[in-house]
Write an enzyme that holds these catalytic residues in place. Structure first.
Site, mmCIF file in Angstrom:
data_model
loop_
_atom_site.group_PDB
_atom_site.id
_atom_site.type_symbol
_atom_site.label_atom_id
_atom_site.label_comp_id
_atom_site.label_asym_id
_atom_site.label_seq_id
_atom_site.Cartn_x
_atom_site.Cartn_y
_atom_site.Cartn_z
ATOM 1 N N SER A 29 0.840 -1.208 0.000
ATOM 2 C CA SER A 29 0.000 0.000 0.000
ATOM 3 C C SER A 29 0.866 1.245 0.000
ATOM 4 C CB SER A 29 -0.853 -0.028 1.269
ATOM 5 O OG SER A 29 -1.420 1.233 1.513
ATOM 6 N N TYR A 47 -1.539 -1.141 10.850
ATOM 7 C CA TYR A 47 -1.839 -1.690 9.517
ATOM 8 C C TYR A 47 -0.685 -1.410 8.563
ATOM 9 C CZ TYR A 47 -3.587 -1.726 4.728
ATOM 10 O OH TYR A 47 -3.710 -1.946 3.383
ATOM 11 N N LYS A 104 2.243 -3.928 6.451
ATOM 12 C CA LYS A 104 2.598 -3.903 5.024
ATOM 13 C C LYS A 104 4.112 -3.778 4.865
ATOM 14 C CE LYS A 104 -1.439 -4.435 3.317
ATOM 15 N NZ LYS A 104 -1.763 -5.754 2.800
HETATM 16 P P1 NAD Z 1 -10.970 -7.044 1.225
HETATM 17 O O1 NAD Z 1 -11.177 -7.011 2.701
HETATM 18 O O2 NAD Z 1 -12.130 -6.791 0.354
HETATM 19 O O3 NAD Z 1 -10.298 -8.420 0.788
HETATM 20 C C1 NAD Z 1 -9.437 -9.125 1.655
HETATM 21 C C2 NAD Z 1 -9.941 -10.558 1.725
HETATM 22 O O4 NAD Z 1 -9.061 -11.341 2.540
HETATM 23 C C3 NAD Z 1 -11.338 -10.684 2.316
HETATM 24 O O5 NAD Z 1 -12.129 -11.431 1.420
HETATM 25 C C4 NAD Z 1 -11.121 -11.435 3.639
HETATM 26 O O6 NAD Z 1 -12.213 -12.277 3.940
HETATM 27 C C5 NAD Z 1 -9.861 -12.221 3.337
HETATM 28 N N1 NAD Z 1 -9.014 -12.585 4.493
HETATM 29 C C6 NAD Z 1 -8.523 -11.787 5.467
HETATM 30 N N2 NAD Z 1 -7.743 -12.490 6.302
HETATM 31 C C7 NAD Z 1 -7.731 -13.779 5.845
HETATM 32 C C8 NAD Z 1 -7.100 -14.984 6.269
HETATM 33 N N3 NAD Z 1 -6.319 -15.011 7.350
HETATM 34 N N4 NAD Z 1 -7.300 -16.098 5.545
HETATM 35 C C9 NAD Z 1 -8.108 -16.091 4.440
HETATM 36 N N5 NAD Z 1 -8.719 -14.989 4.003
HETATM 37 C C10 NAD Z 1 -8.538 -13.852 4.700
HETATM 38 O O7 NAD Z 1 -9.792 -6.001 0.902
HETATM 39 P P2 NAD Z 1 -9.292 -5.434 -0.493
HETATM 40 O O8 NAD Z 1 -9.671 -3.999 -0.541
HETATM 41 O O9 NAD Z 1 -9.675 -6.327 -1.581
HETATM 42 O O10 NAD Z 1 -7.727 -5.479 -0.241
HETATM 43 C C11 NAD Z 1 -6.927 -6.567 -0.652
HETATM 44 C C12 NAD Z 1 -5.502 -6.330 -0.176
HETATM 45 O O11 NAD Z 1 -5.032 -5.091 -0.697
HETATM 46 C C13 NAD Z 1 -5.364 -6.239 1.342
HETATM 47 O O12 NAD Z 1 -4.159 -6.872 1.709
HETATM 48 C C14 NAD Z 1 -5.277 -4.753 1.597
HETATM 49 O O13 NAD Z 1 -4.544 -4.465 2.759
HETATM 50 C C15 NAD Z 1 -4.531 -4.289 0.349
HETATM 51 N N6 NAD Z 1 -4.775 -2.875 0.028
HETATM 52 C C16 NAD Z 1 -6.066 -2.432 -0.124
HETATM 53 C C17 NAD Z 1 -6.302 -1.080 -0.401
HETATM 54 C C18 NAD Z 1 -7.712 -0.566 -0.538
HETATM 55 O O14 NAD Z 1 -7.900 0.648 -0.462
HETATM 56 N N7 NAD Z 1 -8.713 -1.406 -0.777
HETATM 57 C C19 NAD Z 1 -5.220 -0.195 -0.511
HETATM 58 C C20 NAD Z 1 -3.920 -0.684 -0.373
HETATM 59 C C21 NAD Z 1 -3.712 -2.029 -0.108
HETATM 60 N N1 UFG Z 2 -12.526 11.531 3.307
HETATM 61 C C1 UFG Z 2 -13.530 12.416 3.626
HETATM 62 N N2 UFG Z 2 -14.693 11.904 4.131
HETATM 63 C C2 UFG Z 2 -14.908 10.577 4.305
HETATM 64 C C3 UFG Z 2 -13.871 9.679 3.970
HETATM 65 C C4 UFG Z 2 -12.684 10.191 3.473
HETATM 66 O O1 UFG Z 2 -13.379 13.626 3.490
HETATM 67 O O2 UFG Z 2 -15.979 10.188 4.785
HETATM 68 C C5 UFG Z 2 -11.273 12.058 2.735
HETATM 69 C C6 UFG Z 2 -10.042 11.749 3.541
HETATM 70 O O3 UFG Z 2 -9.828 12.735 4.533
HETATM 71 C C7 UFG Z 2 -8.945 11.725 2.460
HETATM 72 C C8 UFG Z 2 -9.682 11.205 1.228
HETATM 73 O O4 UFG Z 2 -11.073 11.429 1.481
HETATM 74 O O5 UFG Z 2 -8.507 13.039 2.195
HETATM 75 C C9 UFG Z 2 -9.470 9.720 0.992
HETATM 76 O O6 UFG Z 2 -9.780 8.994 2.167
HETATM 77 P P1 UFG Z 2 -9.916 7.408 2.169
HETATM 78 O O7 UFG Z 2 -10.277 7.010 3.570
HETATM 79 O O8 UFG Z 2 -10.813 6.975 1.082
HETATM 80 O O9 UFG Z 2 -8.465 6.904 1.773
HETATM 81 P P2 UFG Z 2 -7.066 7.144 2.499
HETATM 82 O O10 UFG Z 2 -6.157 7.737 1.465
HETATM 83 O O11 UFG Z 2 -7.195 7.860 3.760
HETATM 84 O O12 UFG Z 2 -6.653 5.653 2.866
HETATM 85 C C10 UFG Z 2 -6.483 4.669 1.865
HETATM 86 C C11 UFG Z 2 -6.748 3.277 2.433
HETATM 87 C C12 UFG Z 2 -5.725 2.938 3.485
HETATM 88 C C13 UFG Z 2 -4.355 3.103 2.923
HETATM 89 C C14 UFG Z 2 -4.193 4.489 2.348
HETATM 90 C C15 UFG Z 2 -2.855 4.661 1.692
HETATM 91 O O13 UFG Z 2 -8.024 3.226 3.020
HETATM 92 O O14 UFG Z 2 -5.882 1.603 3.860
HETATM 93 O O15 UFG Z 2 -5.185 4.725 1.359
HETATM 94 O O16 UFG Z 2 -2.717 3.737 0.661
HETATM 95 F F1 UFG Z 2 -3.461 2.913 3.926
#
Ligand code: NAD
Ligand code: UFG
Length: 336
Positions: free
Chosen positions: A124, A148, A152
């Protein structure tokens, strides 16, 4: 290749599964459904017209992972499974470290036993911590502000060390920026539990009438309109980046890090305005206090992924806003 997707039932996993199958690969999913629904996989099967083997297992559980590898010939692993809520990680840090680190260690050990050497990891942009400058380049300093994020960064270290010690191993670390949007069919999309923390699912739930009004967290940041700037990337573009990453892993050894972002930053108000315009809807919002831990600006320099993986984001902000709403409006209560 036959690709194991841990967390393959989740938001990014389902979209990647579709793109892998479109590109001619096959997939096996391992998910404990702690943050997803088996229905999401059924939808992927419908979109791709393909039956996908699904293991309802915890990927920290070694015996179950061993069984999966004994029953399937796996060529590459994409490790999505993990807990991902920043706020929750401060409340229950040990659960985050246990789940997010143990899963990687277990997979690496079992992969070694079975002669599997290609590993793609969901990292991330959070690993850049509080950036000194933007856009972010892969070689810039890292540091985290919450458990978190540390999971990563620690995973990146574990995987880098494992690849240093075993010359057969290929590791691709993908640093995602802010994925939004959904598959154009509207059959799969992001389905957060409870009240969304992230901007786009909050907006779509306001649009759907499930929430009343969006809170904009601060309008006094040093950005063009005072609201926070992020690099929003369409989840289908992000998914296609994984197809490039497994091909790269299969033909290169060692560790490589790639930003997956568009390179363009949009503010919260840019997103709200683009969403209203793309969907011809009103989104009521109120300016609120800054959210603790938020940074002013975060966007990628995506040059490395373009030059080495041959990947770049193609979809527009309008596509992201339209597809997010298409998914939400067709599935007001997600997969329920
Ligand atoms: P998500 O929660 O939709 O998907 C993660 C999946 O992993 C879920 O289906 C959950 O049930 C499963 N899971 C969790 N722990 C498990 C375990 N121990 N064994 C088996 N399954 C398990 O999340 P996502 O948004 O699809 O994110 C996927 C990956 O990308 C995550 O590692 C997350 O940290 C990373 N990531 C997500 C974002 C974002 O904004 N969505 C940003 C940066 C990184
Ligand atoms: N925001 C609002 N109102 C809301 C939600 C978000 O104003 O209800 C704003 C936040 O302050 C930020 C922007 O929208 O300025 C984006 O916020 P998000 O929560 O959608 O995303 P972030 O960038 O804060 O966080 C995301 C993921 C994290 C990850 C991070 C960096 O959720 O898991 O990107 O990759 F760590």
């Amino acid at each position: 290749m036959n690709v194991l997707l841990t967390g393959g039932a989740g938001y990014i996993g389902t979209h990647t599964c579709v793109e892998l199958i479109n590109a001619g690969h096959t997939a096996v999913i391992a998910d404990n459904f702690s943050n997803s629904s088996p229905k999401a996989v059924e939808r992927v099967e419908k979109i791709t017209n393909t039956k996908i083997p699904v293991y309802n297992i915890d990927v920290c559980d070694r015996e179950s992972v061993e069984k999966l590898f004994s029953e399937n010939k796996i060529d590459a692993v994409i490790h999505f499974a993990g807990l991902k809520a920043v706020g929750e990680s401060c409340e229950i840090p040990l659960a985050y470290y246990r789940n997010n680190l143990d899963s990687t260690l277990t997979l690496l050990e079992v992969m070694k036993n079975h002669g599997v050497h290609n590993f793609v990891f969901s990292s991330s942009a959070t690993v850049y911590g509080i950036p000194e400058k933007v856009p972010l380049v892969e070689t810039m300093p890292t540091g985290c502000t919450n458990p978190y994020g540390w999971t990563k960064l620690m995973n990146e270290q574990i995987l880098t060390d494992a690849a240093k010690a075993d010359s057969r191993l290929s590791v691709v670390l993908l640093r995602y920026f802010n994925p939004i949007g959904a598959h154009e069919s509207g059959m799969i999309g992001e389905n957060p539990n409870g009240i969304p923390n992230n901007l786009m699912p909050y907006i779509t739930q306001v649009a759907a009438g499930r929430l009343e009004c969006l809170g904009v967290f601060g309008n006094d940041y040093p950005t063009h309109d005072g609201t926070g700037v992020r690099d929003y990337i369409h989840v289908v573009d992000l998914a296609k980046g994984h197809v490039k990453a497994i091909d790269y892993a299969d033909s290169h050894k060692g560790t490589e890090i790639f930003n997956l972002g568009t390179g363009t930053g949009y503010s919260v108000l840019d997103i709200v305005n683009a969403f209203m315009k793309a969907n011809d809807l009103e989104i009521p919002y109120k300016i609120k206090q800054r959210r603790p831990g938020d940074i002013a600006e975060c966007y990628a320099d995506p040059t490395k992924a373009k030059e080495i993986l041959g990947w770049q984001a193609e979809k527009t902000l309008e596509d992201m806003c339209r597809d997010s709403w298409n998914w939400q409006s067709k599935n007001i209560n997600g997969y329920e």
